[in-house]
Every structure is written in structure tokens, then in C-alpha cells.
Motif scaffolding. Structure first.
Motif: not given
Length: 717
Positions: A651-652, A655-656, A691, A710-711, A713-715, A717
């Protein structure tokens, strides 16, 4: 024809992901009609190449080249200036419409009346579809040389300092291979693998080789670009009359080259390569210099990835590396690879009593086995790397012979613990010595075995410490390996020399026989796991050989135990022959061909790793999560089951809008080894997040959690 075009479009979809468009393949011309190519020799050393470009189509200037030829050694392809254009995939480029006329210079081969050229080009249609790179073979009649002109071979021999031109026939009448022109004997190419790395490719012709230690590179044009140390793949040892014992490359070789960048915008880099090679049993060419232009995509400002490793190990750095190694070795005791052997060691300490320093002596012998094994592993890695091999932590498990031998050893230990045999002979002696109640040899061997089975696991802190060791001078590197071993042995040293801890061990009793027999089953499971690894490396045939050998091994050990108190020389000789026969399948296992990697074929929609594919995704500004794994890597499998195989990761990643890429290091793979080394790692697991929009990649810890991934992947994006 439609089928060919559909296949081409499918290949393009993998190589360059395009926005979704409703395109009918029947609307496109076949590529050889869209770009009709003809050739004509306008002089002995010049061939004109002309493309008639259909209306609504265009060719890329930087994707047009002549790759090689027969009858004519191609040199530079002279292309006219094109139309400036900003391309969605390649940035600022030049294109051609209507007609392209180029001139190929080169050297005709003496006696040849025609030339066969392999021409490579790529173009697009205005409707929004690009063809994949296309290679076309074309034949052209050569222009005759003027009377009295020096032929190309004579000119080459004169340039190489060869006294008399080679005619193709030796003085004794035997035939000899004529030396090729340098451009044909040694090809050089370069592409951008990422904003901060190049991928160089050298291709010697059959019968030719390049010297590894006579390769050098420098930047001719490039704003704020610095070159790092090339990541040399394994070279072949060779002896020649020019330089003696050298390391050379006989086949196509790819060399990753890290870049440092003080500016992040896209730019054209002009790289110069200097190299030298020879013809096998023939002439040695003088140093050659080639220049190639590479389009660097935009990326973040980057320091050279190997700069920290190059710094000499000062007192603080060495102290930190030793501390990390000690901590990594200590944590290694908790890894699933080592637990079965540690259970055996705990059993032996419980059985040894607590008086007269007995536990301390056993702990010291165990520590000696651990330290000796780590020193042996360190010397092997450092020695092979000095010889040009690219290796990492756990490299021995890439060898199917080692995996099969370890499966035999685990089976033998399990049979000994189950009471099938206890005779100290051959492989059986390993199990007997390991489980006997007294004697330093058993404790020493337990330490050796603990290090061997620890190879599939990577504990926290180990990666940094081992990276330091692989870059440090040999003596400092061995200190790091010793600290790692000391950490692994530390719990048993404490039990052996701290009476309060030793007293907490259970007292010897009848329970120990039951516990000993129960410990046989983890050994059988370890043998089963090794068999599974072998199946991944060499397929079902390897398992058949291993099982047959295991049956012979068990039969021989059982037979020898039955004959333990009997004087029957013939039967004992037959039992020993059976034991020797059990070793024959190991030879068969080693000879089997490698099977394709399976770690990249899991049901997780992972893209198999390749440097070219990663570079293409980076050019498209995609977020990429790279997982370098191996079937024998226990830490890898735990991470994949607990984290990377879960819904939270999928899912992560979705989302990315990221791409999941896997590389399988189960068998030896120079490309994956080069990737691992380029990120300062020493083995698997290796997790790298690239990234979006060309930022600097981030290396994740070897032990993952959902939060860490998850952190990251979020960073990115």
C-alpha cells in the motif's frame, strides 16, 4: 509484419514507459520504411549513409551510430547538426526529419570488395510512439584504393611498431590471425546508470584482451562533475610477454563508475577513457584514447560514495568500527542461523560442570574456534579481492559445493545426536567431537561451525563494520573480523568466567540425553534448508544427487557404528568405501549449470534488477525501491516475509507510485556485486530507495520494520 511491430511496441513499453494513448499499430510504418537506410562508398576510407525519413517521423542524433563492421573497420560517424528539441525522455536533444546524410570514416580490410555494417538508430512518430533502438545490417561495395596507396593493415602495423606487415601466412607456411584495427578490436561505450553513476562497457573482439590496471578515465567536459573509483568486476589472471602476470578482460565487461556532482542540473558529459590491450599471442596495441558523450539526467548534489571508505582508519574511526563489529557479533547470537549450534554449546557447558575452571577452558576453546574461523574468512575475502574478485559477506554460500557439504555436515551431526553413530571417523568424527562431553577439539569445532552457519545472517551494525574492513589495510581489516568473532563468542566467555552466570546453568542429569536427541531435529531442519538453497542454485537434479549422497552417508555411518566393536576388516573397508562413494554426488552437484534466479520471480510484481532498467526508471523520475536479496540469506527472507511481503508495504509503495525492483544474488552475479559495492555495502540484504525526480538514493538498515520502510517511501515521494 504486424506481429513484429507489436513485439517492438511491447519491448518499448518495458524500456520506456509512455503515457497511455490510444494507438493503433496499423497506423505505424515498419521501422525500416519509416527510416529507409542506404549506403554508398564515396572513397576507400569513407562510406555515406543516408536515411530517407518518412513524413511524420524523426530520428535522434545521439541514438545514431555504427556499431561494427566486416571488411571495413569503422571509425567516427560524422553527423550534421540536427534540430534542437526537448524530449520527454532524453531531455535536450537534436533530431532529423526528411533526410539524414552521414559519413562514416574508417579503414578498409585489405582484399575486401564489400563491407557489412551494423547500424543502430532510434526514432519516433509524431503520434506519440517511439520505436525501440533498432540495429540494421547493410552491405555496401567498397571503393577501390588508388594505385600505390598504403592499405589499412600496413598502416596499422606501422602504427603498432610491427616491422613487417602481416600477410596472413607465417614464415613456416602456417596461417596467422591478422590484427584488427584498434576501433574494431576494442569497443568502448558509456551510459548514465543514474544521476550519480555511469556504466562503462568494454568489448574486446574474440581473441583480444584488455589490461585492467591500464584503464584510466577523466572528464573533458562536465560542470561540477568528479569521477570516483571504478567498481572493477572480477578479472582473469593472465601471463603475457609484455607485462608478465597481469589481470585482464577477455569478454565484454561492464564497469560502474560513481560520480560526484556539485551541480544538479541535466548536462552533457564528455568522458575520456585511456586503455591498452593485446591480441592473444599477437601484437600489443599502444595505449588508446576514446571519448564518449553521455547525457547526465538531473539529480541532487552528490559526494562520491566511496569517499568515506577511502579515509584512512584513524584512531576514532577504527575504534568505532571495532565497537560496531563487537555489537554486530553479539547480536548475531540471536539470529536464527546460529541458534541450533548455540544450543549444542549450551548443552556442552551444562554438562561440563562448574568447578576447576572447566567451563572457562571450554569457553576459551570455543572462542578460539570462532576467532580462527573469522580470520580465515577475512583472509579469504581480502586475498580474493586483491586478486580482482568481487566478494561480499556470505560469498561461500554462492558455491553449490559448499552448500552441499554443509548439508552433509548438518545431517551427520543430527545422526550423531540421534544416537545412530558415535565412532570418531571421517564426517562422523565431526558429530562425535561436537557432542562428546570432554575435550577441547569439540569446543573448537563448535566455534568453527557457529561461524559457518552464521554466514546467511547479517546483524545490525555488521554492514558498517565490514564495509570498513573491506576498504581498510589488511591488518586493520583483520582486527575488525576478530572483533566480530569476539562479539559472537562473548556470551559463552561470560558464562565460562563469571561464576554467578555459570551457576544459573541447569545441573547435569538424565534430562540431558533427551535434550541432546531433541537437538538433532534443528540440525535436520538446517540440512533441509540447505537442500532448498541448493535447489534454487542448481535445480531438481542437484537435490536428487544430494539425497542419494545423504542416503549413502547415513548408511556408511550406521554401518561403521555397527562394526565398532567387531574385528571384520573386509566389512569395515566396504563401509569406508560407501562413505567415500557418498562424496561423489558432490562432484556432480558442482558440475550442474546454474538455474535462473528465483528471488526476482516471487508473486510480488517485482521488476528484475538491471542497471539499464534502473537508469530508465530514474530518467522517468520514478521512485524505485531496490531489494538485493539471496535465497540463502536468512535475514533477507525474514524481512521479505515480515515487511516486504505485507499489505502495508504494498500500500505504501502504491501510494508513492513507486517501482519495486529485486536483484537475486543467490548465485554469483557481477552486476549485482557491482551495485552492492557502489553503495558501500558488503553483501545482502541491501535495500536502496531512489527518490522521485533524481534525488540521492537512501540505503535502509539490514533489519527492516514497517515504520522504517514507510518513512523512507514517504520521504522519497
Amino acid at each position: 509484419m504486424i506481429a513484429r511491430l507489436a513485439s517492438a511496441l511491447a519491448a518499448l513499453a518495458l524500456a520506456l514507459p509512455l503515457p497511455a494513448r490510444a494507438v493503433d499499430p496499423s497506423d505505424l510504418l515498419p521501422i525500416e520504411q519509416a527510416f529507409a537506410l542506404r549506403a554508398e562508398a564515396v572513397a576507400p576510407d569513407r562510406i555515406a549513409l543516408t536515411w530517407a525519413i518518412a513524413e511524420g517521423y524523426y530520428l535522434y542524433r545521439h541514438r545514431t551510430e555504427v556499431r561494427d563492421g566486416q571488411g571495413f573497420a569503422p571509425g567516427a560517424l560524422e553527423l550534421p547538426p540536427g534540430i534542437a528539441y526537448h524530449d520527454e525522455f532524453f531531455g535536450d536533444v537534436e533530431t532529423y526529419r526528411g533526410e539524414l546524410r552521414a559519413v562514416l570514416t574508417g579503414t578498409p580490410v585489405p582484399g575486401a570488395s564489400q563491407a557489412t555494417l551494423r547500424v543502430r538508430y532510434q526514432g519516433c512518430a509524431d503520434i506519440g510512439v517511439c520505436y525501440p533502438p533498432h540495429t540494421q545490417t547493410i552491405t555496401v561495395a567498397l571503393a577501390p584504393a588508388p594505385a600505390g596507396a598504403e592499405d589499412g593493415l600496413a598502416a596499422l602495423n606501422r602504427a603498432l611498431g610491427v616491422g613487417a606487415p602481416l600477410t596472413g601466412t607465417a614464415p613456416d607456411g602456417s596461417s596467422v590471425d591478422l590484427p584488427l584495427p584498434p576501433e574494431q578490436a576494442f569497443r568502448f561505450e558509456a551510459i548514465a546508470a543514474s544521476p550519480s553513476a555511469l556504466l562503462l562497457r568494454f568489448t574486446p573482439a574474440p581473441g583480444y584482451y584488455l589490461y585492467r590496471d591500464r584503464l584510466a578515465f577523466r572528464v573533458i567536459e562536465g560542470d561540477g562533475v568528479a569521477l570516483g573509483e571504478p567498481r572493477w568486476p572480477a578479472a582473469q589472471a593472465h601471463h603475457d610477454d609484455h607485462f608478465g602476470d597481469v589481470s585482464v578482460y577477455f569478454a565484454e565487461t561492464e564497469v560502474p563508475l560513481p560520480l560526484g556532482r556539485s551541480r544538479g542540473e541535466a548536462q552533457a558529459l564528455l568522458l575520456e577513457a585511456t586503455f591498452q590491450g593485446c591480441q592473444t599471442d599477437g601484437v600489443c596495441y599502444p595505449p588508446m584514447t576514446r571519448q564518449v558523450r553521455v547525457d547526465l539526467p538531473a539529480g541532487a548534489v552528490a559526494t562520491l560514495p566511496d569517499a568515506p571508505a577511502r579515509a584512512p582508519a584513524g584512531a576514532t574511526t577504527l575504534a568505532l568500527a571495532l565497537l560496531l563489529a563487537l555489537g554486530g557479533g553479539l547480536i548475531l547470537n540471536l539470529m536464527p542461523c546460529v541458534l541450533p549450534v548455540l544450543s549444542l554449546k549450551a548443552l556442552s557447558l551444562a554438562d561440563g560442570g562448574h568447578g576447576n575452571g572447566h567451563a572457562g577452558r571450554r569457553a576459551l576453546w570455543y572462542t578460539a574456534g570462532v576467532l580462527a574461523s573469522f580470520v580465515a574468512v577475512g583472509l579469504s575475502v581480502l586475498g580474493l579481492r586483491a586478486a580482482g574478485e568481487s566478494l561480499g559477506w556470505g560469498f561461500q554460500l554462492q558455491q553449490p559445493l559448499v552448500v552441499a557439504v554443509l548439508a552433509y555436515v548438518m545431517l551427520a551431526i543430527g545422526l550423531s545426536l540421534s544416537g545412530v553413530f558415535s565412532l570418531g571417523l571421517g564426517l562422523s568424527g565431526m558429530g562425535q567431537t561436537l557432542t562428546e562431553k570432554k575435550g577441547p577439539a569439540g569446543d573448537f569445532f563448535t566455534g568453527v561451525l557457529a561461524v559457518v552457519v552464521a554466514s546467511p545472517c547479517t546483524a545490525p551494525f555488521m554492514g558498517t563494520a565490514l564495509a570498513f574492513a573491506f576498504a581498510a589495510p589488511p591488518l586493520l581489516a583483520l582486527l575488525v573480523f576478530l572483533a566480530l568473532g569476539l562479539g559472537l563468542a562473548l556470551p559463552f566467555l561470560l558464562i565460562g568466567f563469571v561464576p554467578a552466570l555459570a551457576r544459573r546453568l541447569p545441573q547435569p542429569g538424565a534430562w540431558m540425553e533427551t535434550f541432546k536427541q531433541a537437538l538433532a531435529f534443528p540440525m535436520y531442519l538446517t540440512a533441509a534448508w540447505l537442500a532448498w538453497v541448493l535447489a534454487k542454485q542448481r535445480g531438481a537434479d542437484a537435490i536428487g544427487l544430494l539425497l542419494a549422497g545423504a542416503v549413502l552417508l547415513a548408511l556408511a555411518l550406521w554401518w561403521l557404528e555397527r562394526l565398532r566393536f567387531r574385528r571384520r576388516p573386509l566389512a569395515r573397508a566396504l563401509a569406508l568405501a560407501t562413505l567415500a562413494l557418498a562424496l561423489l554426488p558432490l562432484w556432480g552437484v558442482q558440475r550442474l549449470p546454474a538455474t535462473p534466479g528465483t528471488a526476482t520471480q516471487a508473486a510480488d510484481d517485482a521488476v528484475p534488477y538491471s542497471a539499464e532498467r534502473l537508469a530508465a526508471l530514474r530518467r522517468d523520475n520514478r521512485l524505485v525501491f531496490v531489494n538485493m536479496t539471496a535465497d540463502w540469506c536468512v535475514t533477507c527472507k525474514v524481512n521479505e516475509r515480515r515487511v516486504l511481503g505485507g499489505d502495508a508495504f504494498r500500500n505504501a509503495l502504491a501510494a508513492a507510485d513507486g517501482v519495486y525492483m529485486k536483484g537475486d544474488w543467490t548465485n554469483v552475479d557481477p552486476d549485482i556485486t557491482a551495485f552492492i559495492e557502489s553503495h558501500g555495502a558488503v553483501g545482502v540484504p541491501l535495500y536502496v530507495v531512489y527518490p522521485r525526480n533524481g534525488g540521492e538514493p537512501r540505503v535502509l538498515p539490514t533489519v527492516l520494520s514497517d515504520g522504517i520502510v514507510q518513512a523512507a517511501l514517504e520521504a522519497a515521494k
